[in-house]
Design a protein around this motif. Structure first.
Motif, PDB file in Angstrom:
ATOM      1  N   ALA A   1      -5.458  20.768 -61.737  1.00  0.00           N
ATOM      2  CA  ALA A   1      -5.006  22.069 -62.245  1.00  0.00           C
ATOM      3  C   ALA A   1      -3.836  22.593 -61.419  1.00  0.00           C
ATOM      4  CB  ALA A   1      -6.156  23.069 -62.223  1.00  0.00           C
ATOM      5  N   ALA A   2      -3.894  22.423 -60.101  1.00  0.00           N
ATOM      6  CA  ALA A   2      -2.797  22.877 -59.248  1.00  0.00           C
ATOM      7  C   ALA A   2      -1.520  22.097 -59.537  1.00  0.00           C
ATOM      8  CB  ALA A   2      -3.185  22.732 -57.777  1.00  0.00           C
TER       9      ALA A   2
ATOM     10  N   LEU B   1       3.891  21.978 -61.897  1.00  0.00           N
ATOM     11  CA  LEU B   1       4.870  21.398 -62.827  1.00  0.00           C
ATOM     12  C   LEU B   1       5.358  22.436 -63.831  1.00  0.00           C
ATOM     13  CD1 LEU B   1       3.312  17.895 -63.580  1.00  0.00           C
ATOM     14  CD2 LEU B   1       5.423  18.369 -62.350  1.00  0.00           C
ATOM     15  N   ALA B   2       4.441  23.266 -64.328  1.00  0.00           N
ATOM     16  CA  ALA B   2       4.832  24.296 -65.290  1.00  0.00           C
ATOM     17  C   ALA B   2       5.782  25.299 -64.648  1.00  0.00           C
ATOM     18  CB  ALA B   2       3.589  25.013 -65.826  1.00  0.00           C
ATOM     19  N   ILE B   3       5.502  25.685 -63.413  1.00  0.00           N
ATOM     20  CA  ILE B   3       6.363  26.635 -62.713  1.00  0.00           C
ATOM     21  C   ILE B   3       7.735  26.014 -62.467  1.00  0.00           C
ATOM     22  CG2 ILE B   3       6.694  27.798 -60.485  1.00  0.00           C
ATOM     23  CD1 ILE B   3       3.643  28.277 -60.475  1.00  0.00           C
TER      24      ILE B   3
ATOM     25  N   LYS C   1      14.493  25.886 -66.321  1.00  0.00           N
ATOM     26  CA  LYS C   1      15.037  26.447 -67.556  1.00  0.00           C
ATOM     27  C   LYS C   1      15.802  27.728 -67.259  1.00  0.00           C
ATOM     28  CE  LYS C   1      11.620  24.623 -70.776  1.00  0.00           C
ATOM     29  NZ  LYS C   1      10.492  24.967 -71.655  1.00  0.00           N
ATOM     30  N   VAL C   2      15.224  28.587 -66.413  1.00  0.00           N
ATOM     31  CA  VAL C   2      15.883  29.847 -66.070  1.00  0.00           C
ATOM     32  C   VAL C   2      17.168  29.573 -65.307  1.00  0.00           C
ATOM     33  CG1 VAL C   2      15.673  31.928 -64.639  1.00  0.00           C
ATOM     34  CG2 VAL C   2      13.773  31.212 -66.085  1.00  0.00           C
ATOM     35  N   GLU C   3      17.123  28.630 -64.373  1.00  0.00           N
ATOM     36  CA  GLU C   3      18.315  28.284 -63.591  1.00  0.00           C
ATOM     37  C   GLU C   3      19.412  27.734 -64.495  1.00  0.00           C
ATOM     38  OE1 GLU C   3      19.655  25.161 -60.128  1.00  0.00           O
ATOM     39  OE2 GLU C   3      17.556  25.679 -60.324  1.00  0.00           O
TER      40      GLU C   3
END
Length: 102
Positions: free
Chosen positions: A38-39, A44-46, A52-54
């Motif tokens: 889960a971690a 990976l999601a973060i 994407k934001v960058e």
């Protein structure tokens, strides 16, 4: 006979305890593995979200920079230099060059 029965009962209890210990260990190992997975997925999601934001910020910055450069260049016009201006500029460039070299 009673002694054999007592021995078999105690042996059976030891086996049950070992099996219970194994089950407890496997549950704990499974839970730990689940937390680690889960971690990893969360990390990976973060990371993907940050990339994407960058990327969006970089694209927006380059578009803004492009517009700014176009606006600067639109206000400019080409003026042909005279020979005297060319000579003055060349002298200035050479003077600065010799200062930095020496």
């Amino acid at each position: 006979m009673a002694e054999k029965q007592m021995e078999s009962v105690s042996t059976q209890k030891e086996r049950n305890e070992v099996v219970a210990d194994k089950r407890g260990f496997l549950r704990l190992a499974g839970a730990t593995l689940g937390v680690v997975v889960a971690a990893c997925w969360t990390g990976l999601a973060i990371t993907k979200s940050a990339q994407k934001v960058e990327g969006a910020n970089t694209r927006a910055h380059s578009v803004d920079e492009e517009l700014r450069q176009q606006q600067i260049m639109a206000g400019k016009k080409m003026v042909v230099m005279t020979q005297e201006e060319k000579q003055k500029m060349l002298d200035r460039i050479l003077r600065n060059h010799y200062r930095t070299v020496s």
